[in-house]
Structure formats: C-alpha cells, structure tokens
Write a protein that holds these residues in place. Structure first.
Motif, PDB file in Angstrom:
ATOM      1  N   SER A 104       0.836  -1.194   0.000  1.00  0.00           N
ATOM      2  CA  SER A 104       0.000   0.000   0.000  1.00  0.00           C
ATOM      3  C   SER A 104       0.874   1.248   0.000  1.00  0.00           C
ATOM      4  O   SER A 104       1.962   1.260   0.583  1.00  0.00           O
ATOM      5  N   GLU A 105       0.384   2.300  -0.625  1.00  0.00           N
ATOM      6  CA  GLU A 105       1.072   3.590  -0.590  1.00  0.00           C
ATOM      7  C   GLU A 105       0.506   4.483   0.512  1.00  0.00           C
ATOM      8  O   GLU A 105       0.911   5.626   0.656  1.00  0.00           O
ATOM      9  N   ASP A 106      -0.409   3.939   1.317  1.00  0.00           N
ATOM     10  CA  ASP A 106      -1.017   4.662   2.433  1.00  0.00           C
ATOM     11  C   ASP A 106      -0.122   4.514   3.668  1.00  0.00           C
ATOM     12  O   ASP A 106      -0.445   3.809   4.617  1.00  0.00           O
ATOM     13  N   VAL A 107       1.035   5.160   3.628  1.00  0.00           N
ATOM     14  CA  VAL A 107       1.980   5.093   4.746  1.00  0.00           C
ATOM     15  C   VAL A 107       2.299   6.498   5.229  1.00  0.00           C
ATOM     16  O   VAL A 107       2.246   7.456   4.460  1.00  0.00           O
ATOM     17  N   GLY A 108       2.600   6.597   6.501  1.00  0.00           N
ATOM     18  CA  GLY A 108       2.921   7.903   7.059  1.00  0.00           C
ATOM     19  C   GLY A 108       3.983   7.801   8.134  1.00  0.00           C
ATOM     20  O   GLY A 108       4.341   6.712   8.584  1.00  0.00           O
ATOM     21  N   TRP A 109       4.473   8.956   8.524  1.00  0.00           N
ATOM     22  CA  TRP A 109       5.507   9.030   9.559  1.00  0.00           C
ATOM     23  C   TRP A 109       4.867   8.884  10.934  1.00  0.00           C
ATOM     24  O   TRP A 109       3.749   9.348  11.166  1.00  0.00           O
ATOM     25  N   GLU A 110       5.608   8.263  11.844  1.00  0.00           N
ATOM     26  CA  GLU A 110       5.156   8.085  13.221  1.00  0.00           C
ATOM     27  C   GLU A 110       6.365   8.219  14.132  1.00  0.00           C
ATOM     28  O   GLU A 110       7.432   7.683  13.843  1.00  0.00           O
ATOM     29  N   ARG A 111       6.183   8.894  15.251  1.00  0.00           N
ATOM     30  CA  ARG A 111       7.264   9.031  16.221  1.00  0.00           C
ATOM     31  C   ARG A 111       7.451   7.705  16.945  1.00  0.00           C
ATOM     32  O   ARG A 111       6.492   7.138  17.482  1.00  0.00           O
ATOM     33  N   ALA A 112       8.667   7.206  16.955  1.00  0.00           N
ATOM     34  CA  ALA A 112       8.993   5.977  17.673  1.00  0.00           C
ATOM     35  C   ALA A 112       9.327   6.321  19.126  1.00  0.00           C
ATOM     36  O   ALA A 112       9.702   7.445  19.440  1.00  0.00           O
ATOM     37  N   SER A 113       9.206   5.331  19.987  1.00  0.00           N
ATOM     38  CA  SER A 113       9.458   5.540  21.415  1.00  0.00           C
ATOM     39  C   SER A 113      10.931   5.792  21.714  1.00  0.00           C
ATOM     40  O   SER A 113      11.260   6.393  22.731  1.00  0.00           O
ATOM     41  N   GLY A 114      11.820   5.292  20.854  1.00  0.00           N
ATOM     42  CA  GLY A 114      13.253   5.414  21.119  1.00  0.00           C
ATOM     43  C   GLY A 114      13.795   4.258  21.945  1.00  0.00           C
ATOM     44  O   GLY A 114      14.991   4.187  22.215  1.00  0.00           O
TER      45      GLY A 114
END
Length: 153
Positions: A50-60
């Motif tokens: 899918s091209e329905d992807v986005g950025w997400e903040r990771a916990s680290g």
C-alpha cells in the motif's frame, strides 16, 4: 546537508526523518492499510504494498538483536572512529534497524540488552540515530551524541 559519506542522501521524501533526528526524535513509517510499521523509510508498505503510509514518532526504546565490533574500516570518516560497535536493534515498535551502539564497552553487550536512542551530529550538521544502553552511561564515551528530546523532558 551533503558531503559526509557516513550520512545517507537527504531528499524531499526523507527530509522529515532527518529533521526529526535533528530535533532528537526518531521516526518510523506505519501503513494505514495493514497497520504494520517499517524501517527504513519507504514510500510504500513492504508488507502489503500500500502507498497509504505515514511518519510516526517511535518511542526510542530498543533491544539489541546482534552486533559486531569493527576494528578496521579504511573509509572516511570511519577510520577515526574504530573500534565501533555496528548493531542491529529491534525497536519497541517491532521493526529492526541498523545502527551503532555507543557509550558501552562491547564486552558488556548481550542479545536483549535494553537500549535507548541518542543522536550523533556529524561534521555536516546531520544528526543520525545511535543507541546506548538504557540507564546511565557504561564506558565508551560519545562526545558528539545527544539524548532524544523525550529523555530531556
């Protein structure tokens, strides 16, 4: 933002990743169709395409999956960094990431060691994610790294 061979190329697609790193945040991508995260950044989901992807903040947060101590690397700028610990870590979000472990002597590492993200800023001003053991530093210094914003709050 170019010129340091240890820094991957930055383009319009990856710019949010590098800007977040400069601000002390680690980003991953998550698919809106299947819900699975992935790293390295791609414009499509490697699981369902899918091209329905986005950025997400990771916990680290991460655990050490495997590592290797590099004692010789003739390519600049690595020549001046040897020995260093190249590693594959598993982020708390479930994706694996190639990186470097800092602030820890290699003989203190073990599979499953709990790690937290830090960022090293290169001579070109680009910050790259590296990982250190969770908790207080344990040896090997990394004078050019800084903790993520979330750890400084």
């Amino acid at each position: 933002m170019a010129g340091d061979p240890s820094t991957p190329g930055i383009d319009d697609f990856t710019r949010p990743y590098w800007e977040a790193a400069a601000a002390g945040e680690l980003l991953i991508r998550r698919c809106g169709a299947c819900g699975r995260p992935h790293h390295y950044p791609r414009e499509f989901c490697p699981h369902c395409w899918s091209e329905d992807v986005g950025w997400e903040r990771a916990s680290g947060r991460a655990t050490l999956y495997t590592w290797s101590v590099v004692h010789r690397n003739d390519l600049p700028p690595f020549t001046g960094r040897v020995p260093y610990t190249a590693a594959l870590v598993e982020l708390a979000e479930g994706v694996r990431m190639m990186t470097e472990v800092v602030e820890c002597e290699p003989d203190r590492l073990a599979v499953g060691t709990e790690l937290t993200v830090a960022f090293r800023t290169g001579e070109d001003g680009v910050s790259v994610p590296v990982f250190r053991p969770a908790g207080p530093p344990q040896g090997q210094s990394s004078s050019r790294s800084h903790s993520p914003r979330s750890a400084r709050r």
